[in-house]
Design a protein around this motif. Structure first.
Motif, PDB file in Angstrom:
ATOM      1  N   THR A 173     -40.807  79.396  72.120  1.00 52.11           N
ATOM      2  CA  THR A 173     -42.166  79.080  71.650  1.00 52.11           C
ATOM      3  C   THR A 173     -42.447  78.611  70.580  1.00 52.11           C
ATOM      4  N   ARG A 174     -41.634  79.301  69.278  1.00 52.61           N
ATOM      5  CA  ARG A 174     -41.947  78.831  68.070  1.00 52.61           C
ATOM      6  C   ARG A 174     -41.321  77.313  67.816  1.00 52.61           C
ATOM      7  N   ALA A 175     -40.099  77.454  68.489  1.00 55.65           N
ATOM      8  CA  ALA A 175     -39.591  75.967  68.412  1.00 55.65           C
ATOM      9  C   ALA A 175     -40.315  75.013  68.746  1.00 55.65           C
ATOM     10  N   ALA A 176     -40.696  75.157  70.119  1.00 55.84           N
ATOM     11  CA  ALA A 176     -41.455  73.982  70.932  1.00 55.84           C
ATOM     12  C   ALA A 176     -42.788  73.604  69.969  1.00 55.84           C
ATOM     13  N   ALA A 177     -43.637  74.698  69.681  1.00 53.87           N
ATOM     14  CA  ALA A 177     -44.728  74.777  68.657  1.00 53.87           C
ATOM     15  C   ALA A 177     -44.449  73.888  67.321  1.00 53.87           C
ATOM     16  N   THR A 178     -43.310  73.947  66.908  1.00 57.98           N
ATOM     17  CA  THR A 178     -42.856  73.420  65.586  1.00 57.98           C
ATOM     18  C   THR A 178     -42.736  71.722  65.840  1.00 57.98           C
ATOM     19  N   VAL A 179     -42.021  71.581  66.988  1.00 56.55           N
ATOM     20  CA  VAL A 179     -41.939  70.211  67.506  1.00 56.55           C
ATOM     21  C   VAL A 179     -42.958  69.342  67.977  1.00 56.55           C
ATOM     22  N   THR A 180     -43.956  70.212  68.819  1.00 59.72           N
ATOM     23  CA  THR A 180     -45.154  69.377  69.160  1.00 59.72           C
ATOM     24  C   THR A 180     -45.863  69.115  67.791  1.00 59.72           C
ATOM     25  N   PHE A 181     -46.107  70.093  66.980  1.00 59.50           N
ATOM     26  CA  PHE A 181     -47.065  70.080  65.915  1.00 59.50           C
ATOM     27  C   PHE A 181     -46.420  68.731  64.827  1.00 59.50           C
ATOM     28  N   SER A 182     -45.144  68.593  64.823  1.00 56.25           N
ATOM     29  CA  SER A 182     -44.432  67.531  63.966  1.00 56.25           C
ATOM     30  C   SER A 182     -44.627  66.269  64.568  1.00 56.25           C
ATOM     31  N   LEU A 183     -45.021  66.073  65.882  1.00 56.02           N
ATOM     32  CA  LEU A 183     -44.886  64.599  66.328  1.00 56.02           C
ATOM     33  C   LEU A 183     -46.159  63.917  65.838  1.00 56.02           C
ATOM     34  N   PRO A 184     -46.187  62.995  65.603  1.00 56.21           N
ATOM     35  CA  PRO A 184     -47.626  62.232  65.312  1.00 56.21           C
ATOM     36  C   PRO A 184     -48.129  61.767  66.474  1.00 56.21           C
ATOM     37  N   TRP A 185     -49.709  61.462  66.331  1.00 57.06           N
ATOM     38  CA  TRP A 185     -50.355  61.298  67.646  1.00 57.06           C
ATOM     39  C   TRP A 185     -50.101  59.969  68.224  1.00 57.06           C
ATOM     40  N   PHE A 186     -49.816  58.994  67.406  1.00 57.42           N
ATOM     41  CA  PHE A 186     -49.366  57.473  68.032  1.00 57.42           C
ATOM     42  C   PHE A 186     -48.081  57.606  68.810  1.00 57.42           C
ATOM     43  N   ALA A 187     -47.052  58.499  68.357  1.00 57.20           N
ATOM     44  CA  ALA A 187     -45.604  58.546  68.906  1.00 57.20           C
ATOM     45  C   ALA A 187     -46.008  59.321  70.312  1.00 57.20           C
ATOM     46  N   LEU A 188     -46.745  60.149  70.279  1.00 54.70           N
ATOM     47  CA  LEU A 188     -46.867  60.945  71.622  1.00 54.70           C
ATOM     48  C   LEU A 188     -47.702  60.052  72.464  1.00 54.70           C
ATOM     49  N   GLY A 189     -48.528  59.303  72.079  1.00 56.79           N
ATOM     50  CA  GLY A 189     -49.442  58.575  72.890  1.00 56.79           C
ATOM     51  C   GLY A 189     -48.393  57.348  73.452  1.00 56.79           C
ATOM     52  N   VAL A 190     -47.601  56.779  72.839  1.00 61.82           N
ATOM     53  CA  VAL A 190     -46.608  55.744  73.335  1.00 61.82           C
ATOM     54  C   VAL A 190     -45.741  56.231  74.391  1.00 61.82           C
ATOM     55  N   LEU A 191     -45.261  57.527  73.926  1.00 59.42           N
ATOM     56  CA  LEU A 191     -44.364  58.170  74.950  1.00 59.42           C
ATOM     57  C   LEU A 191     -45.151  58.547  75.829  1.00 59.42           C
ATOM     58  N   GLY A 192     -46.290  58.961  76.183  1.00 59.03           N
ATOM     59  CA  GLY A 192     -47.166  59.314  77.395  1.00 59.03           C
ATOM     60  C   GLY A 192     -47.396  58.050  78.201  1.00 59.03           C
ATOM     61  N   ILE A 193     -47.608  56.818  77.447  1.00 59.82           N
ATOM     62  CA  ILE A 193     -48.012  55.595  78.219  1.00 59.82           C
ATOM     63  C   ILE A 193     -46.498  55.103  78.974  1.00 59.82           C
ATOM     64  N   VAL A 194     -45.443  55.086  78.148  1.00 57.70           N
ATOM     65  CA  VAL A 194     -44.069  54.726  78.840  1.00 57.70           C
ATOM     66  C   VAL A 194     -43.763  55.788  80.101  1.00 57.70           C
ATOM     67  N   VAL A 195     -43.931  56.927  79.741  1.00 62.07           N
ATOM     68  CA  VAL A 195     -43.223  58.014  80.825  1.00 62.07           C
ATOM     69  C   VAL A 195     -44.193  57.917  81.912  1.00 62.07           C
ATOM     70  N   PHE A 196     -45.622  58.176  81.784  1.00 61.96           N
ATOM     71  CA  PHE A 196     -46.316  58.768  82.771  1.00 61.96           C
ATOM     72  C   PHE A 196     -47.052  57.547  83.390  1.00 61.96           C
ATOM     73  N   GLY A 197     -47.099  56.434  82.555  1.00 61.40           N
ATOM     74  CA  GLY A 197     -47.976  55.215  82.915  1.00 61.40           C
ATOM     75  C   GLY A 197     -46.899  54.250  83.497  1.00 61.40           C
ATOM     76  N   VAL A 198     -45.909  53.881  82.688  1.00 55.52           N
ATOM     77  CA  VAL A 198     -45.013  52.684  83.238  1.00 55.52           C
ATOM     78  C   VAL A 198     -43.874  53.125  84.228  1.00 55.52           C
ATOM     79  N   TRP A 199     -43.235  54.145  83.618  1.00 55.62           N
ATOM     80  CA  TRP A 199     -42.021  54.620  84.392  1.00 55.62           C
ATOM     81  C   TRP A 199     -42.466  55.287  85.631  1.00 55.62           C
ATOM     82  N   LEU A 200     -43.231  56.359  85.688  1.00 59.81           N
ATOM     83  CA  LEU A 200     -43.758  57.016  86.824  1.00 59.81           C
ATOM     84  C   LEU A 200     -44.961  56.634  87.655  1.00 59.81           C
ATOM     85  N   GLY A 201     -45.833  55.958  86.668  1.00 58.42           N
ATOM     86  CA  GLY A 201     -47.075  55.317  87.384  1.00 58.42           C
ATOM     87  C   GLY A 201     -47.964  56.335  87.845  1.00 58.42           C
TER      88      GLY A 201
END
Length: 365
Positions: A163-191
């Motif tokens: 849990t602490r490892a996952a929290a550290t990873v998510t806290f360290s990721l910038p918003w724009f990177a998470l946003g682009v990743l979400g667009i690519v995975v859930f919007g483009v690849w999976l639709g």
């Protein structure tokens, strides 16, 4: 049987002191709320000065946006005329006094580009930002609260470590990177999810309050709700994940601190099971530091909404602010910044009030 938290509320403390603190609660709340206009004035001043220190001029942008066959001399002449018309040729103190006078009268001015009323522009954009921020906060609290509590109750196990490892990873990721990743995975690849906008154009949404859920109820249009939720999931989750990691760590630390207190051990020795101890004693006594963090994180989410709205083309105050800064549209930038600051200040004032309601003795001084 409820065990009084000895380490938090001293049994020797006279009851009159607590009664006196409770009696003075309205006065303390009023003092907290009086700081709101002072904070807004300070921010309005900072934004006013910062805008005029930035390179570039709205007059030059307006002049250059005219006919394409203008010469450099014509553009310069037009820019000088526009500067006079906008009142930007006055000294900085004069402009500042005019700005404060207009603010006190409720006049936020008009956009230099298009002439739209700034208050109207903010009124159209602010509900979208509030929806996005509140949704992100709810997701972050749900994820961070559950995982933080779980990690604390399973301290030094693989659950706690993961849990602490996952929290550290998510806290360290910038918003724009998470946003682009979400667009690519859930919007483009999976639709699975839409990645642009707030409500599909095909639904012909005619806003009344501009809060989609409220308008769907008032206008009896339930078909708006699910498409709106679909458009909200990705930007809200993008904002929430980073904040959830931080909340996880704060909840874990706060719960662990309370778990080590004497009154918790006493409750356990009395035969209360783990759920009863957590519900009756641990959560209540770890609430204050968590509430503080949530208030601060709301402000962080408001700031992050600017980036997230830009990535997802979400029509909120963040997009309005970015476009206005690029154009040097002073009235819109000042109005949008004040709107965001007002939300942040009111939320923090509410947190202060909640603090005093939960424990009035904190306001004694």
């Amino acid at each position: 049987m409820t065990i009084a938290p000895v380490s938090r509320v001293s049994a020797k403390q006279p009851g009159k002191r607590l009664q006196r603190a409770t009696t003075g609660l309205p006065r303390m709340i009023a003092l907290r709320l009086l700081t709101v206009p002072l904070v807004l004035w300070a921010l309005a001043t900072l934004v006013f000065v910062a805008l005029r220190l930035l390179p570039g001029s709205p007059a030059k942008s307006l002049a250059a946006g005219g006919a394409s066959d203008q010469t450099a001399a014509q553009i310069t002449a037009n820019a000088e005329e526009i500067t006079r018309n906008l009142g930007l040729d006055k000294s900085l103190p004069e402009q500042y006094l005019i700005y404060l006078k207009d603010l006190l009268s409720g006049d936020f001015g008009e956009s230099y580009f298009g002439g739209n009323d700034v208050l109207g522009l903010i009124g159209n954009a602010l509900p979208a930002t509030i929806e996005l921020t509140v949704a992100a906060m709810l997701i972050a609290v749900a994820i961070g609260g559950v995982t933080g509590l779980w990690a604390a109750l399973r301290k030094d196990t693989w659950v706690d470590t993961a849990t602490r490892a996952a929290a550290t990873v998510t806290f360290s990721l910038p918003w724009f990177a998470l946003g682009v990743l979400g667009i690519v995975v859930f919007g483009v690849w999976l639709g699975w999810l839409p990645v642009i906008g707030r409500v599909p154009n095909r639904l012909e949404y005619d806003p009344f309050t501009n809060f989609v859920l409220l308008d769907a109820i008032l206008q009896d249009r339930p078909e708006l709700i699910w498409p709106w939720v679909q458009h909200l999931i990705l930007p809200a989750s993008t904002l929430a994940l980073s904040t959830a990691g931080f909340i996880t760590r704060i909840v874990r630390a706060s719960v662990l601190e309370v778990l080590g207190d004497d009154f918790v051990r006493t409750a356990q020795m009395k035969g209360l099971d783990e759920q009863q101890v957590v519900r009756r004693h641990v959560l209540r006594n770890s609430a204050l530091p968590i509430i503080t963090v949530l208030g601060l994180q709301f402000g962080t989410l408001l700031g992050g909404s600017t980036v997230t709205e830009t990535v997802f083309s979400y029509p909120g105050v963040g997009v309005l602010l970015v476009d206005a800064v690029l154009q040097r549209d002073y009235p819109v930038v000042q109005g949008a910044a004040l709107a965001i600051a007002l939300l942040f200040t009111l939320v923090n004032a509410a947190v202060d009030v909640l603090y005093l309601v939960l424990d009035p003795r904190l306001g004694e001084s």
